[in-house]
Write a protein that holds these residues in place. Structure first.
Motif, PDB file in Angstrom:
ATOM      1  N   UNK A   1       0.825  -1.214   0.000  1.00  0.00           N
ATOM      2  CA  UNK A   1       0.000   0.000   0.000  1.00  0.00           C
ATOM      3  C   UNK A   1       0.857   1.261   0.000  1.00  0.00           C
ATOM      4  N   UNK A   2       2.028   1.191   0.621  1.00  0.00           N
ATOM      5  CA  UNK A   2       2.889   2.375   0.698  1.00  0.00           C
ATOM      6  C   UNK A   2       3.393   2.784  -0.685  1.00  0.00           C
ATOM      7  N   UNK A   3       4.014   1.871  -1.444  1.00  0.00           N
ATOM      8  CA  UNK A   3       4.467   2.301  -2.775  1.00  0.00           C
ATOM      9  C   UNK A   3       3.321   2.647  -3.726  1.00  0.00           C
ATOM     10  N   UNK A   4       2.183   1.973  -3.590  1.00  0.00           N
ATOM     11  CA  UNK A   4       1.059   2.246  -4.492  1.00  0.00           C
ATOM     12  C   UNK A   4       0.426   3.596  -4.189  1.00  0.00           C
ATOM     13  N   UNK A   5       0.013   3.787  -2.951  1.00  0.00           N
ATOM     14  CA  UNK A   5      -0.771   4.977  -2.622  1.00  0.00           C
ATOM     15  C   UNK A   5       0.084   6.164  -2.197  1.00  0.00           C
ATOM     16  N   UNK A   6       1.082   5.939  -1.347  1.00  0.00           N
ATOM     17  CA  UNK A   6       1.927   7.065  -0.958  1.00  0.00           C
ATOM     18  C   UNK A   6       2.873   7.459  -2.093  1.00  0.00           C
ATOM     19  N   UNK A   7       3.599   6.468  -2.616  1.00  0.00           N
ATOM     20  CA  UNK A   7       4.530   6.756  -3.701  1.00  0.00           C
ATOM     21  C   UNK A   7       3.823   7.256  -4.948  1.00  0.00           C
ATOM     22  N   UNK A   8       2.780   6.529  -5.374  1.00  0.00           N
ATOM     23  CA  UNK A   8       2.030   6.934  -6.552  1.00  0.00           C
ATOM     24  C   UNK A   8       1.325   8.262  -6.362  1.00  0.00           C
ATOM     25  N   UNK A   9       0.774   8.479  -5.162  1.00  0.00           N
ATOM     26  CA  UNK A   9       0.082   9.737  -4.896  1.00  0.00           C
ATOM     27  C   UNK A   9       1.010  10.928  -4.905  1.00  0.00           C
ATOM     28  N   UNK A  10       2.181  10.770  -4.274  1.00  0.00           N
ATOM     29  CA  UNK A  10       3.150  11.872  -4.257  1.00  0.00           C
ATOM     30  C   UNK A  10       3.614  12.211  -5.676  1.00  0.00           C
ATOM     31  N   UNK A  11       3.915  11.169  -6.459  1.00  0.00           N
ATOM     32  CA  UNK A  11       4.356  11.422  -7.823  1.00  0.00           C
ATOM     33  C   UNK A  11       3.247  12.083  -8.637  1.00  0.00           C
ATOM     34  N   UNK A  12       2.017  11.686  -8.443  1.00  0.00           N
ATOM     35  CA  UNK A  12       0.907  12.280  -9.168  1.00  0.00           C
ATOM     36  C   UNK A  12       0.744  13.757  -8.872  1.00  0.00           C
ATOM     37  N   UNK A  13       0.857  14.113  -7.589  1.00  0.00           N
ATOM     38  CA  UNK A  13       0.735  15.533  -7.214  1.00  0.00           C
ATOM     39  C   UNK A  13       1.873  16.349  -7.823  1.00  0.00           C
ATOM     40  N   UNK A  14       3.088  15.810  -7.766  1.00  0.00           N
ATOM     41  CA  UNK A  14       4.232  16.530  -8.338  1.00  0.00           C
ATOM     42  C   UNK A  14       4.135  16.621  -9.858  1.00  0.00           C
ATOM     43  N   UNK A  15       3.616  15.559 -10.480  1.00  0.00           N
ATOM     44  CA  UNK A  15       3.508  15.577 -11.948  1.00  0.00           C
ATOM     45  C   UNK A  15       2.532  16.645 -12.428  1.00  0.00           C
ATOM     46  N   UNK A  16       1.562  17.001 -11.574  1.00  0.00           N
ATOM     47  CA  UNK A  16       0.644  18.086 -11.929  1.00  0.00           C
ATOM     48  C   UNK A  16       1.404  19.388 -12.129  1.00  0.00           C
ATOM     49  N   UNK A  17       2.382  19.622 -11.293  1.00  0.00           N
ATOM     50  CA  UNK A  17       3.178  20.833 -11.420  1.00  0.00           C
ATOM     51  C   UNK A  17       4.165  20.802 -12.559  1.00  0.00           C
ATOM     52  N   UNK A  18       4.393  19.616 -13.120  1.00  0.00           N
ATOM     53  CA  UNK A  18       5.345  19.495 -14.230  1.00  0.00           C
ATOM     54  C   UNK A  18       4.668  19.488 -15.597  1.00  0.00           C
ATOM     55  N   UNK A  19       3.539  18.787 -15.714  1.00  0.00           N
ATOM     56  CA  UNK A  19       2.969  18.496 -17.030  1.00  0.00           C
ATOM     57  C   UNK A  19       1.652  19.206 -17.339  1.00  0.00           C
ATOM     58  N   UNK A  20       1.129  20.016 -16.445  1.00  0.00           N
ATOM     59  CA  UNK A  20      -0.162  20.679 -16.700  1.00  0.00           C
ATOM     60  C   UNK A  20      -0.018  21.671 -17.858  1.00  0.00           C
ATOM     61  N   UNK A  21      -0.843  21.487 -18.875  1.00  0.00           N
ATOM     62  CA  UNK A  21      -0.741  22.331 -20.079  1.00  0.00           C
ATOM     63  C   UNK A  21      -1.713  23.506 -20.002  1.00  0.00           C
TER      64      UNK A  21
END
Length: 209
Positions: free
Chosen positions: A49-69
């Motif tokens: 659950x940690x790599x799926x939800x914490x790791x995936x969630x953190x990367x998703x939030x950061x990716x918003x700041x990188x890839x939002x067009x």
């Protein structure tokens, strides 16, 4: 696959399809790295659950700041001033507002969880309530707590199950003996035994007389 789904949840309305695909691919590597770290540092997380939800969630939030067009942000939120950092570079800007906000969000969630759950977990660990008995871990909580196996047990586990049953039986006997009714019953039984021991002596004295 599930980590990619978690990761793309945050930026799903603000990124292009190609960016969503890239976010999912990177999320797969985030999961593999996180799962490997769990094993390396012996962290108890049976379902990852940690790599799926914490790791995936953190990367998703950061990716918003990188890839939002710009077109996606304008269509979804009416925002044009602050876009993904990669797009900011493309238009010759160093605007870090959106990416900075995402980093602050991640740090805030980490701080909130550590601040709220840290003391709670520490107290449970201090009183020995954070984990179950090691024998129950070997047996499996499906058997030790829910009274039935979720899958076929092997011979080794059968021995552990028998050991757990014997231990619980001895605890129940001890608890019964320590209870008020158990102590009262024990006293009555002891008095009864002493009376039975005295009766033959009385009968012998009467016979001799």
């Amino acid at each position: 696959c599930l980590t990619g789904l978690v990761a793309v949840t945050a930026p799903c309305a603000s990124v292009e399809p190609w960016a969503g695909f890239l976010i999912g691919v990177i999320a797969g590597w985030v999961y593999l790295t996180g799962s490997w770290l769990l094993v390396k540092y012996k962290i108890d997380d049976a379902v990852d659950a940690i790599p799926v939800h914490m790791g995936g969630g953190m990367w998703g939030v950061l990716s918003t700041g990188l890839f939002s067009s710009l077109p996606r942000l304008e269509e979804a939120y009416g925002i044009t001033d602050h876009i993904g950092w990669f797009y900011e570079w493309g238009r010759g800007s160093t605007n870090f507002n959106l990416m900075g906000a995402q980093i602050v969000a991640v740090l805030f969630v980490i701080g909130w969880v550590v601040g709220i759950m840290g003391p709670y977990i520490w107290v449970l660990n201090y009183f020995g309530m954070l984990r179950i008995d090691p024998l129950e871990e070997k047996v499996g909580m499906d058997i030790s707590r829910h009274k039935g196996p979720a899958y076929v047990s092997d011979a080794d586990n059968t021995e552990h199950v028998m050991e757990l049953e014997q231990r619980r039986s001895s605890r129940q006997v001890y608890a019964a003996e320590r209870s008020w009714s158990g102590r009262l019953s024990s006293k009555k039984q002891k008095a009864h035994e002493e009376t039975n021991q005295d009766e033959p002596a009385v009968q012998d004295e009467e016979f001799n007389a």
